[in-house]
Structure formats: C-alpha cells, structure tokens
Design an enzyme around this catalytic site. Sequence first.
Site, PDB file in Angstrom:
ATOM      1  N   CYS A 114       0.830  -1.200   0.000  1.00 41.22           N
ATOM      2  CA  CYS A 114       0.000   0.000   0.000  1.00 41.22           C
ATOM      3  C   CYS A 114       0.863   1.247   0.000  1.00 41.22           C
ATOM      4  CB  CYS A 114      -0.908   0.010   1.233  1.00 41.22           C
ATOM      5  SG  CYS A 114      -1.887   1.511   1.408  1.00 41.22           S
ATOM      6  N   GLY A 115       0.599   2.136  -0.948  1.00 35.28           N
ATOM      7  CA  GLY A 115       1.336   3.388  -1.002  1.00 35.28           C
ATOM      8  C   GLY A 115       0.696   4.492  -0.198  1.00 35.28           C
TER       9      GLY A 115
END
Length: 264
Positions: A114-115
Amino acid sequence: MADHRATGTVVRATQRNAAPWADDELVIEEPLEIRVEGEPLVVTMRTPGHDRVLAAGFLYSEGVIDGPDDLSALDHLGGDGGQNVMAVRLASGVAAHREALRRAQREVVATSACGLCGKTRLDQVEVTATTPILPTDVDEAILAGLPGRLHSLQPVFRRTGGLHGATLMTPTGELAPPFEDIGRHNAVDKVLGARLLADQVPVDDRFLVVSGRAGFEIVQKARVAGVPAVIAFGAASSLAVELAERSSMRLYGFVRDDRWTRYA
C-alpha cells in the site's frame, strides 16, 4: 526492465510433486528511505533497482515536483547502508511545492502492499492534479492477450512469480519494457519516474497497464501524470472508479486474454 538486484536470494524449500528439497529463487524486498533536503519523507518496501526513477516517480505522483528541472540532486546517499537511502535536493525555484511536500509526509512505513498506508490525515489522501486529461478512447481489440504479452516481458516474474509489473502502452497496443517491483504502487512510480527523468511528462500519449488491481492510489498516480486510461488485470475499487469518472479517464479491470470489464 530487469535488474541484477531484483533476485538472488535462494533458499532450500520443499515443493509439492518435486524432490524433497529444491532451490527456490526469491524476490528481494528491502526498505528504501527517500530524504528530501536532508529530512526523511517516506520509507517504502521495494525491490532494489531503479531507485532513482522510483523516487522521482513518487515525488511526481505526490505533486512535489512537476518535471526534471525541479530536481537539483537525486542519488543514493552513499556510505554504509546508503544503497537503501535516496537523497533528494529540490531546485531553488520549487518553493511553491513546499505545501505538497508537507502533505506527502508520512509518519510510518509504507508497506509493499500500500502506497497510502502511511497517510495520517484524510486531507492527505487525494493529490491535487493540475494536468488536464485528454479523453482518449481505447481500441479494445488491443486488450486481447495483453496479460500474456506483459508477463512475457517480465523476466523476474517468470523466475519468481512474486512481482507486480507496470508499463505504458501506445493507443495502437505497443508495450514499453515494464518495470517490476514487489509493490504495485512502486512499479507505477518507476514507470512515471522514468518518463519524468526523460523530460516526457505529462504522460498523455500512453495508457498505463498494471498487472494487479486498480485501486485508488494507482488511478490517482495516473491522474496526476495525465494518463488517459488505466488497464488493470485485477479488480477496480469504488474510489478508483469514482476518480476515473470525475477525471474523464478510461478504466478497465479483470483484463484476461479474451474478456475484460470497462468501468469508466
């Protein structure tokens, strides 16, 4: 685009329907810290290699920089452990982006999955995009066989099965050499960073193709870069579809050899 540091860790492992013990080649996962003006900005778990384009793409997709002229220095820190630290210096005329830099600040590690995981406030999630989207229809004939075509260009994926791929495709279906990374958002940042460092942004002449799902973060990165269409082999999320519709972007998911879903 293969990199010699992407794999190499080999372990002895048991495998079904194989010899009791066999060598298994693994993808390398290591942290990368991006420092801007000497201050830590983010730590992301990534596959080593192409760190310069990864850092440039991250800063671009977060709205901190608009082009290569906004960078005065971008390289590994050097010294002990420096291969996992990218040191960034902004050009003197980038003061207008200081607010974007503040908004990009993370307080926790961004995982390879997840960014956006490190965002600490809701107002940090959506990045203001100034590049207009030029609505471009997708000739759906070019989608047939696309997953196999991309995977054939991913040497590390073929050896490990453990990497996401991202690339740009022309409206006529020509694929650029893909970037691979254990994090799907990192793979996209590498694609966009390569274009930025080549002074070829915005990316309004290509479609973004990703081997995983099209979540909000992926579509947002494409939106900031002016990409008119995102084509994903996995599912799209509700926020991704909403953002694509607001932006006049084309969005495809569940792309297989002979079928796909058009969301927007």
